[in-house]
Design a protein around this motif. Structure first.
Motif, mmCIF file in Angstrom:
data_model
loop_
_atom_site.group_PDB
_atom_site.id
_atom_site.type_symbol
_atom_site.label_atom_id
_atom_site.label_comp_id
_atom_site.label_asym_id
_atom_site.label_seq_id
_atom_site.Cartn_x
_atom_site.Cartn_y
_atom_site.Cartn_z
ATOM 1 N N ARG A 90 0.760 -1.304 -0.049
ATOM 2 C CA ARG A 90 -0.123 0.000 0.090
ATOM 3 C C ARG A 90 0.907 1.218 -0.077
ATOM 4 N N GLU A 91 1.993 1.135 0.556
ATOM 5 C CA GLU A 91 2.960 2.394 0.783
ATOM 6 C C GLU A 91 3.771 2.490 -0.633
ATOM 7 N N LYS A 93 5.526 3.150 -4.038
ATOM 8 C CA LYS A 93 5.295 4.155 -4.962
ATOM 9 C C LYS A 93 5.200 3.663 -6.278
ATOM 10 N N ALA A 96 1.809 1.760 -6.639
ATOM 11 C CA ALA A 96 0.852 2.860 -6.797
ATOM 12 C C ALA A 96 0.988 3.405 -8.218
ATOM 13 N N SER A 97 1.894 3.688 -8.847
ATOM 14 C CA SER A 97 2.174 4.058 -10.109
ATOM 15 C C SER A 97 1.676 2.956 -11.218
ATOM 16 N N ALA A 100 -2.053 2.971 -10.924
ATOM 17 C CA ALA A 100 -2.643 4.208 -11.645
ATOM 18 C C ALA A 100 -2.645 4.109 -13.178
#
Length: 111
Positions: A90-91, A93, A96-97, A100
């Motif tokens: 969840r943390e 980077k 997340a990229s 997205a």
């Protein structure tokens, strides 16, 4: 053997502790192998691919921008994004990229 589709395996990697990065590498390799053999999916795992390349190619394993430029073309070609929910996902980077980008491209995301 015909493969059903392609998957990009996103998983956390970066950590100041080398032991954590090594454990995440092994977990990514094991998960990629399961997807390949049990689900008959062609899998690209940036961690499984990048960890040894960085180590043997003397590349900074945690250079986020560099690795995203190497990995995202494979995500663009994938039928789905599979997120390996290891501690720190969840943390992450990178994860997340990747999530997205998958959403922008309309690529399904499986957790």
């Amino acid at each position: 053997m015909m493969l059903s589709h392609t998957a990009y395996l996103a998983s956390p990697y970066s950590d100041p502790e080398p032991d954590v990065r090594q454990r995440r590498f092994v977990d990514a390799c094991r998960t990629a192998a399961r997807l390949m053999t049990r689900e008959r999916i062609a899998v690209y795992s940036p961690v499984a691919h990048g960890h040894p390349v960085a180590e043997h190619g003397e590349i900074d394993a945690m250079a986020h921008t560099f690795w995203m430029s190497q990995c995202l073309p494979f995500l663009h070609a994938a039928d789905e994004l599979v997120v390996l929910m290891l501690d720190g996902w969840r943390e992450s980077k990178g994860v997340a990229s990747e999530v997205a980008q998958a959403h922008l491209l309309g690529i399904p995301v499986r957790y």
